[in-house]
Write an enzyme that holds these catalytic residues in place. Structure first.
Site, PDB file in Angstrom:
ATOM      1  N   TYR A 186       2.912  10.027   0.557  1.00 46.17           N
ATOM      2  CA  TYR A 186       4.113   9.432   1.148  1.00 46.17           C
ATOM      3  C   TYR A 186       5.362   9.900   0.395  1.00 46.17           C
ATOM      4  O   TYR A 186       5.720   9.389  -0.652  1.00 46.17           O
ATOM      5  CB  TYR A 186       4.022   7.913   1.132  1.00 46.17           C
ATOM      6  CG  TYR A 186       2.827   7.354   1.879  1.00 46.17           C
ATOM      7  CD1 TYR A 186       2.156   8.098   2.845  1.00 46.17           C
ATOM      8  CD2 TYR A 186       2.352   6.078   1.612  1.00 46.17           C
ATOM      9  CE1 TYR A 186       1.056   7.591   3.520  1.00 46.17           C
ATOM     10  CE2 TYR A 186       1.262   5.553   2.282  1.00 46.17           C
ATOM     11  CZ  TYR A 186       0.615   6.314   3.232  1.00 46.17           C
ATOM     12  OH  TYR A 186      -0.481   5.810   3.897  1.00 46.17           O
ATOM     13  N   ASP A 226       0.836  -1.203   0.000  1.00 44.04           N
ATOM     14  CA  ASP A 226       0.000   0.000   0.000  1.00 44.04           C
ATOM     15  C   ASP A 226       0.864   1.244   0.000  1.00 44.04           C
ATOM     16  O   ASP A 226       1.849   1.337   0.742  1.00 44.04           O
ATOM     17  CB  ASP A 226      -0.902   0.024   1.236  1.00 44.04           C
ATOM     18  CG  ASP A 226      -1.645   1.348   1.357  1.00 44.04           C
ATOM     19  OD1 ASP A 226      -2.543   1.593   0.530  1.00 44.04           O
ATOM     20  OD2 ASP A 226      -1.304   2.147   2.261  1.00 44.04           O
ATOM     21  N   LYS A 280      -3.797   5.812  -3.106  1.00 47.48           N
ATOM     22  CA  LYS A 280      -4.892   6.596  -2.552  1.00 47.48           C
ATOM     23  C   LYS A 280      -5.182   7.828  -3.402  1.00 47.48           C
ATOM     24  O   LYS A 280      -4.343   8.272  -4.187  1.00 47.48           O
ATOM     25  CB  LYS A 280      -4.554   6.991  -1.106  1.00 47.48           C
ATOM     26  CG  LYS A 280      -4.296   5.750  -0.231  1.00 47.48           C
ATOM     27  CD  LYS A 280      -4.053   6.114   1.212  1.00 47.48           C
ATOM     28  CE  LYS A 280      -3.768   4.872   2.031  1.00 47.48           C
ATOM     29  NZ  LYS A 280      -2.391   4.375   1.816  1.00 47.48           N
TER      30      LYS A 280
END
Length: 335
Positions: free
Chosen positions: A59, A54, A80
């Site tokens: 990030y 994930d 995401k």
């Protein structure tokens, strides 16, 4: 349970390994990770049988996704939507932004609209070098993140971003859609309005907190929604770290951790092993997702995930009031 055991997400064809890799750390969360270490960590992940990874644009402001660009297509991947990245001048070396050090030269802003979700997906396609991304999770909806802006962002998602996700799914560009959040209330709000496949819930179903047993997991089971239990160590505290939910732990939590650890010690089980294995006993939990920054951490977590735990440990935790009686755990019957 072997880390490589596969579980199906909801009513989709997506399958995830019992242990998942959270790729925030290779986006330089809190500290820089060089390219060689990031690559070695990813090799340890895949070589160790972890088949679910994930990530998110947030990030490292795209860095984590870029480092996953050469990942084998055999691995199940989620990223995401909800934040859009825009270019900025490169900050000086050592700069920390939003918790990430020396991230890529982009800044982020929330955008849950139709156009925002589509742009976020297209940008992730480029960074990941993938046309299709197995799962798309809406990142950080909820009151705890947005405060007074919560209603505006939720409306933008339900009136626009949700349609974008369904279009991407209908086109075969993703196979499963859902949320990636840190709070439970938003899960029920969205499930009441939207047809989703999966919830990634960070830090809310752990040895220290089992509030999803108050009805959320039951509703997930009824709707065929799978759960990805992220942050099983509550930001590190249950694995010997100093943070609880990204902050300094209060004294009552420290006391509870000591009590849980004492029970684990009596049964010759590392506290971190119990913390890592606990979420996966619940039938709605398809994968337990933990962040790792170095190959040694990967090896250690694989070992912890497979460490034998006697049923009596779970019984003793429940008898001492340290674990809810209705929490599935090992071979112990639910009260």
């Amino acid at each position: 349970m072997p880390v490589s055991d596969l579980h199906t997400i909801g009513r989709t064809q997506v399958r995830v390994s019992a242990l998942g890799f959270g790729a925030a750390a290779i986006g330089n969360l809190y500290r820089p990770v060089d390219d060689a270490t990031a690559a070695a960590t990813l090799k340890a992940v895949t070589d160790g049988g972890i088949g679910y990874i994930d990530t998110a644009p947030r990030y490292g402001h795209g860095l984590s996704e870029r480092r996953l660009a050469d990942l084998s297509a055999d691995a199940t991947l989620s990223t995401k939507v909800g934040r859009v990245l825009t270019p900025i001048p490169a900050p000086p070396p050592g700069t920390e932004r939003h918790g990430f050090v020396d991230g890529d030269p982009f800044d982020e802003h929330f955008d849950y609209s139709y156009d925002g979700v589509m742009r976020s997906f297209e940008d992730s396609q480029k960074r990941l070098k993938r046309e299709r991304i197995d799962m798309l999770l809406v990142h950080d909806l909820g009151v705890e993140t947005h405060g007074s802006d919560h209603a505006r962002h939720l409306t933008a998602f339900l009136s626009g971003g949700l349609r974008a996700l369904h279009e991407l799914k209908a086109q075969g560009l993703t196979q499963a859609i859902g949320l990636g959040v840190n709070e439970t209330a938003i899960c029920d709000l969205v499930m009441a309005e939207a047809d989703i496949d999966v919830l990634m819930l960070a830090g809310r179903y752990t040895l220290l907190e089992q509030t999803p047993l108050d009805g959320l997991f039951e509703r997930c089971a009824a709707r065929g929604v799978s759960v990805l239990a992220a942050a099983p160590f509550n930001s590190g505290l249950l694995a010997g770290g100093a943070h609880f939910n990204y902050e300094a732990p209060p004294t009552d939590i420290l006391s509870r951790v000591r009590d849980i650890e004492a029970v684990c010690t009596r049964h010759h089980v590392p506290l971190a092993a119990a913390a890592l294995q606990f979420p996966g006993f619940h039938p709605v939990v398809a994968s337990t997702v933990v962040g790792m920054a170095r190959p040694q951490q990967v090896a250690r977590n694989i070992e912890l995930f497979s460490h034998p735990i006697p049923a009596e440990l779970w019984h003793d935790l429940k008898a001492a009031g340290l674990l809810r009686a209705d929490a599935p755990a090992g071979d112990v019957s639910q009260a």
